[in-house]
Design an enzyme around this catalytic site. Structure first.
Site, PDB file in Angstrom:
ATOM      1  N   ALA A  77       8.596  -9.447 -17.640  1.00  0.00           N
ATOM      2  CA  ALA A  77       7.182  -9.236 -18.265  1.00  0.00           C
ATOM      3  C   ALA A  77       6.900  -7.967 -18.683  1.00  0.00           C
ATOM      4  O   ALA A  77       6.169  -7.873 -19.569  1.00  0.00           O
ATOM      5  CB  ALA A  77       6.283  -9.015 -16.665  1.00  0.00           C
ATOM      6  N   ARG A  85     -19.265   5.178 -41.280  1.00  0.00           N
ATOM      7  CA  ARG A  85     -19.911   6.231 -40.849  1.00  0.00           C
ATOM      8  C   ARG A  85     -20.022   7.481 -41.924  1.00  0.00           C
ATOM      9  O   ARG A  85     -18.911   8.019 -42.049  1.00  0.00           O
ATOM     10  CB  ARG A  85     -19.242   6.519 -39.418  1.00  0.00           C
ATOM     11  CG  ARG A  85     -19.809   7.872 -38.733  1.00  0.00           C
ATOM     12  CD  ARG A  85     -21.206   7.410 -38.238  1.00  0.00           C
ATOM     13  NE  ARG A  85     -21.848   8.729 -37.425  1.00  0.00           N
ATOM     14  CZ  ARG A  85     -23.033   8.560 -36.944  1.00  0.00           C
ATOM     15  NH1 ARG A  85     -23.774   7.729 -36.988  1.00  0.00           N
ATOM     16  NH2 ARG A  85     -23.400   9.705 -36.394  1.00  0.00           N
ATOM     17  N   GLU A 107       4.047  -2.056 -13.609  1.00  0.00           N
ATOM     18  CA  GLU A 107       5.420  -2.621 -14.114  1.00  0.00           C
ATOM     19  C   GLU A 107       6.151  -1.314 -14.285  1.00  0.00           C
ATOM     20  O   GLU A 107       6.948  -1.514 -15.274  1.00  0.00           O
ATOM     21  CB  GLU A 107       5.109  -3.320 -15.240  1.00  0.00           C
ATOM     22  CG  GLU A 107       4.169  -4.831 -15.062  1.00  0.00           C
ATOM     23  CD  GLU A 107       5.048  -5.854 -14.966  1.00  0.00           C
ATOM     24  OE1 GLU A 107       6.167  -5.629 -15.063  1.00  0.00           O
ATOM     25  OE2 GLU A 107       4.330  -6.893 -14.710  1.00  0.00           O
ATOM     26  N   ASP A 118     -12.199   8.816 -29.946  1.00  0.00           N
ATOM     27  CA  ASP A 118     -12.962  10.023 -30.733  1.00  0.00           C
ATOM     28  C   ASP A 118     -13.595   9.862 -32.024  1.00  0.00           C
ATOM     29  O   ASP A 118     -14.667  10.181 -32.427  1.00  0.00           O
ATOM     30  CB  ASP A 118     -11.657  11.003 -30.772  1.00  0.00           C
ATOM     31  CG  ASP A 118     -11.717  12.261 -31.488  1.00  0.00           C
ATOM     32  OD1 ASP A 118     -13.142  12.674 -31.995  1.00  0.00           O
ATOM     33  OD2 ASP A 118     -10.978  12.471 -32.560  1.00  0.00           O
ATOM     34  N   PRO A 165       0.933  -1.300   0.022  1.00  0.00           N
ATOM     35  CA  PRO A 165      -0.140  -0.065   0.137  1.00  0.00           C
ATOM     36  C   PRO A 165       1.137   1.360   0.094  1.00  0.00           C
ATOM     37  O   PRO A 165       0.550   2.297  -0.580  1.00  0.00           O
ATOM     38  CB  PRO A 165      -0.979  -0.040   1.252  1.00  0.00           C
ATOM     39  CG  PRO A 165      -1.032  -1.574   1.468  1.00  0.00           C
ATOM     40  CD  PRO A 165       0.210  -2.175   1.025  1.00  0.00           C
TER      41      PRO A 165
HETATM   42  P1  FAD Z   1       3.284   5.566  -6.673  1.00  0.00           P
HETATM   43  O1  FAD Z   1       4.398   4.889  -6.785  1.00  0.00           O
HETATM   44  O2  FAD Z   1       2.744   6.027  -5.518  1.00  0.00           O
HETATM   45  O3  FAD Z   1       3.285   6.540  -7.920  1.00  0.00           O
HETATM   46  C1  FAD Z   1       2.228   7.675  -8.189  1.00  0.00           C
HETATM   47  C2  FAD Z   1       2.823   8.648  -8.949  1.00  0.00           C
HETATM   48  O4  FAD Z   1       4.034   9.121  -8.514  1.00  0.00           O
HETATM   49  C3  FAD Z   1       3.044   8.022 -10.650  1.00  0.00           C
HETATM   50  O5  FAD Z   1       2.880   9.114 -11.497  1.00  0.00           O
HETATM   51  C4  FAD Z   1       4.604   8.083 -10.565  1.00  0.00           C
HETATM   52  O6  FAD Z   1       5.307   8.068 -11.603  1.00  0.00           O
HETATM   53  C5  FAD Z   1       4.915   9.147  -9.588  1.00  0.00           C
HETATM   54  N1  FAD Z   1       6.306   9.162  -9.064  1.00  0.00           N
HETATM   55  C6  FAD Z   1       6.757   8.049  -8.140  1.00  0.00           C
HETATM   56  N2  FAD Z   1       7.888   8.279  -7.728  1.00  0.00           N
HETATM   57  C7  FAD Z   1       8.309   9.268  -8.323  1.00  0.00           C
HETATM   58  C8  FAD Z   1       9.573   9.831  -8.425  1.00  0.00           C
HETATM   59  N3  FAD Z   1      10.681   9.289  -7.960  1.00  0.00           N
HETATM   60  N4  FAD Z   1       9.910  10.890  -9.356  1.00  0.00           N
HETATM   61  C9  FAD Z   1       8.843  11.375 -10.291  1.00  0.00           C
HETATM   62  N5  FAD Z   1       7.515  10.806 -10.039  1.00  0.00           N
HETATM   63  C10 FAD Z   1       7.417   9.709  -9.149  1.00  0.00           C
HETATM   64  N6  FAD Z   1       2.177  -5.068  -8.231  1.00  0.00           N
HETATM   65  C11 FAD Z   1       2.535  -6.319  -8.092  1.00  0.00           C
HETATM   66  O7  FAD Z   1       3.393  -6.444  -7.239  1.00  0.00           O
HETATM   67  N7  FAD Z   1       1.863  -7.534  -8.500  1.00  0.00           N
HETATM   68  C12 FAD Z   1       0.948  -7.392  -9.312  1.00  0.00           C
HETATM   69  O8  FAD Z   1       0.514  -8.208  -9.857  1.00  0.00           O
HETATM   70  C13 FAD Z   1       0.366  -5.858  -9.692  1.00  0.00           C
HETATM   71  N8  FAD Z   1      -0.626  -5.936 -10.487  1.00  0.00           N
HETATM   72  C14 FAD Z   1      -1.216  -4.703 -10.873  1.00  0.00           C
HETATM   73  C15 FAD Z   1      -2.493  -4.634 -11.272  1.00  0.00           C
HETATM   74  C16 FAD Z   1      -3.184  -3.351 -11.221  1.00  0.00           C
HETATM   75  C17 FAD Z   1      -4.706  -3.387 -11.963  1.00  0.00           C
HETATM   76  C18 FAD Z   1      -2.789  -2.114 -10.852  1.00  0.00           C
HETATM   77  C19 FAD Z   1      -3.290  -0.990 -11.005  1.00  0.00           C
HETATM   78  C20 FAD Z   1      -1.247  -2.223 -10.245  1.00  0.00           C
HETATM   79  C21 FAD Z   1      -0.616  -3.550  -9.914  1.00  0.00           C
HETATM   80  N9  FAD Z   1       0.599  -3.610  -9.442  1.00  0.00           N
HETATM   81  C22 FAD Z   1       0.919  -4.898  -9.154  1.00  0.00           C
HETATM   82  C23 FAD Z   1       1.251  -2.451  -8.734  1.00  0.00           C
HETATM   83  C24 FAD Z   1       1.977  -1.457  -9.547  1.00  0.00           C
HETATM   84  O9  FAD Z   1       3.024  -2.098 -10.141  1.00  0.00           O
HETATM   85  C25 FAD Z   1       1.866  -0.185  -8.926  1.00  0.00           C
HETATM   86  O10 FAD Z   1       0.843   0.570  -9.007  1.00  0.00           O
HETATM   87  C26 FAD Z   1       2.878   0.672  -9.539  1.00  0.00           C
HETATM   88  O11 FAD Z   1       4.333   0.231  -9.509  1.00  0.00           O
HETATM   89  C27 FAD Z   1       2.831   2.096  -9.098  1.00  0.00           C
HETATM   90  O12 FAD Z   1       2.753   2.182  -7.720  1.00  0.00           O
HETATM   91  P2  FAD Z   1       1.818   2.890  -7.066  1.00  0.00           P
HETATM   92  O13 FAD Z   1       0.450   2.905  -7.253  1.00  0.00           O
HETATM   93  O14 FAD Z   1       2.155   2.952  -5.507  1.00  0.00           O
HETATM   94  O15 FAD Z   1       2.174   4.674  -7.525  1.00  0.00           O
END
Ligand code: FAD
Length: 392
Positions: A249, A275, A371, A344, A138
């Site tokens: 992956a 269309r 990823e 669009d 989280p």
């Molecule tokens: P954050 O890391 O909080 O990022 C939020 C924003 O901040 C993004 O725009 C990011 O680019 C930006 N940001 C963060 N750090 C920086 C920085 N240093 N400089 C500039 N910008 C930054 N994970 C698994 O382990 N296993 C899985 O099977 C898996 N499946 C998934 C399936 C789905 C549907 C989804 C939505 C996610 C899944 N994930 C999985 C997790 C996914 O890999 C993460 O959501 C992703 O790595 C981003 O992490 P976060 O959501 O915590 O976003």
């Protein structure tokens, strides 16, 4: 191959072997017959088509670029084409196969003990055991090395505690590959194969997703999960373990999204030819609409060429993770832009599930983020160019 299903402007399929072409047409026929008729309903209901798992396995698509242990041993191009055709169906179906093959079977194959390989790989290739990959937490997504999940050595067993979030296949899986720090928060990251029936392990479905709806996404809660000492992956220590899985992956994703691009392109082209507005001519006859197709065709073609070149580097063992960052970043952004443009072109009809475009557009928002987000891959490339890391 149906020409309308494949803008292949440079005829790059002439570089494919007969086996690679056969894989492409087999998976394409499967997606046409079995995925496309049902995936829109699954997306709407927010369910994964579990009935297709054994069929995907029977086609040899699970861990298909791995050798031995019941895996198909396809080339990297063959693997890429299989992912491309699956994602022409839906990114959720491709994600299922990516997680099973690249994020769970690959690390067992590369870093597992002989006993782990024999126990898991043949059954995973047959779809009899489903795996999930628990890295993200989280509070730790883009920076997974900050993870809080721990594995404590308790003499006879490992005891795991922590929470993983956004885990694809979480509620489908019989085995979870959980990445945890050994000994405490300062410990080294190691991989653990956790049977999901183990006491203290719980998977909770994540609801209310507007993206990747035909995919199971879960939170994993581990509370004093006790597993045997031999459940650790012996062959890898530190972040190299999960990061090498992600490289594998992400390579499949960069190929996969070309399938989503093509599904959107085909749909919009067919629509634009039929269309009619204003003068009685189809909208495809207007210059502004043609400019959109010219741009999309160019983006699809450059994505195809980059993916093919990176597959060759992978085959030649010259691949660097930064190469994969470039194609994940470029191809997913291109796919998202193409999906938006096609939406669009379809006008109001574009927002419905009667056409595949909005579904792909919604899915690609996840693919842009998971990823390694688009911006994290930007920073990886920036570091490669300048030698300076700009993450902190
Ligand atoms: P954050 O890391 O909080 O990022 C939020 C924003 O901040 C993004 O725009 C990011 O680019 C930006 N940001 C963060 N750090 C920086 C920085 N240093 N400089 C500039 N910008 C930054 N994970 C698994 O382990 N296993 C899985 O099977 C898996 N499946 C998934 C399936 C789905 C549907 C989804 C939505 C996610 C899944 N994930 C999985 C997790 C996914 O890999 C993460 O959501 C992703 O790595 C981003 O992490 P976060 O959501 O915590 O976003």
């Amino acid at each position: 191959l149906r020409p309308e299903a494949m803008p292949d402007f440079f005829d790059i399929s002439r570089h494919f072997t007969p086996e690679e072409r056969a894989i492409q047409s087999t998976v394409r026929a499967f997606v046409d017959a079995r995925v496309l008729p049902v995936v829109g309903d699954h997306f709407e209901k927010g369910t994964f088509p579990t009935e297709l798992i054994s069929e995907i396995a029977n086609l040899g698509l699970l861990g298909c670029n791995l050798h031995g242990y019941g895996c198909a041993g396809l080339s990297e191009v063959g693997y890429g084409l299989a992912m491309q055709e699956l994602e022409r169906g839906d990114s959720g179906i491709r994600s299922f196969a990516s997680v099973q093959g690249s994020l769970v079977m690959y690390p067992i194959h590369a870093y597992g003990s002989e006993a782990q390989k024999e126990r898991y790989l043949p059954k995973m290739a047959k779809g009899e055991i489903i795996g999930c990959f628990g890295l993200t937490e989280p509070d730790h997504g883009s920076n997974p090395s900050g993870m809080r999940t721990t594995a404590i050595d308790d003499g006879d067993s490992w005891v795991l505690n922590g929470t993983k979030r956004w885990i694809t296949n979480g509620n489908l899986a019989q085995v979870a590959l959980v990445w945890a720090k050994v000994g405490g928060q300062d410990g080294e990251v190691r991989g653990f194969l956790v049977p999901t029936e183990t006491k203290g392990f719980e998977a909770q479905l994540i609801h209310k997703k507007m993206s990747l709806r035909a995919s199971v996404t879960s939170e994993l809660i581990l509370e004093d999960v006790r597993i045997p000492k031999d459940a650790i992956l012996p062959g890898v220590k530190g972040m190299k373990g999960p990061l090498s899985c992600l490289t594998s992956a992400r390579f499949g994703i960069a190929w996969g999204v070309i399938g989503a691009m093509r599904a959107c392109f085909d749909s919009a082209l067919d629509y634009a030819k039929h269309r009619v507005q204003f003068s009685g001519k189809p909208i495809a006859a207007h210059q502004l609409v043609q400019a959109k197709f010219a741009e999309m065709l160019t983006q699809i073609t450059s994505s195809q060429l980059m993916a093919l070149e990176v597959a060759r580097l992978k085959e030649e063992k010259k691949l660097r993770p930064q190469h994969v960052s470039m194609i994940k970043r470029n191809n997913v952004r291109a796919a998202l832009e193409i999906a938006r443009t096609c939406r669009d072109i379809l006008g109001g009809n574009g927002i419905t599930l009667e056409y595949p475009v909005m579904r792909h557009l919604c899915n690609l928002e996840t693919v842009y983020t998971y990823e390694g987000t688009h911006d994290i891959h930007t920073l990886i490339l920036g570091q490669d160019v300048t030698g300076i890391a700009a993450y902190d």
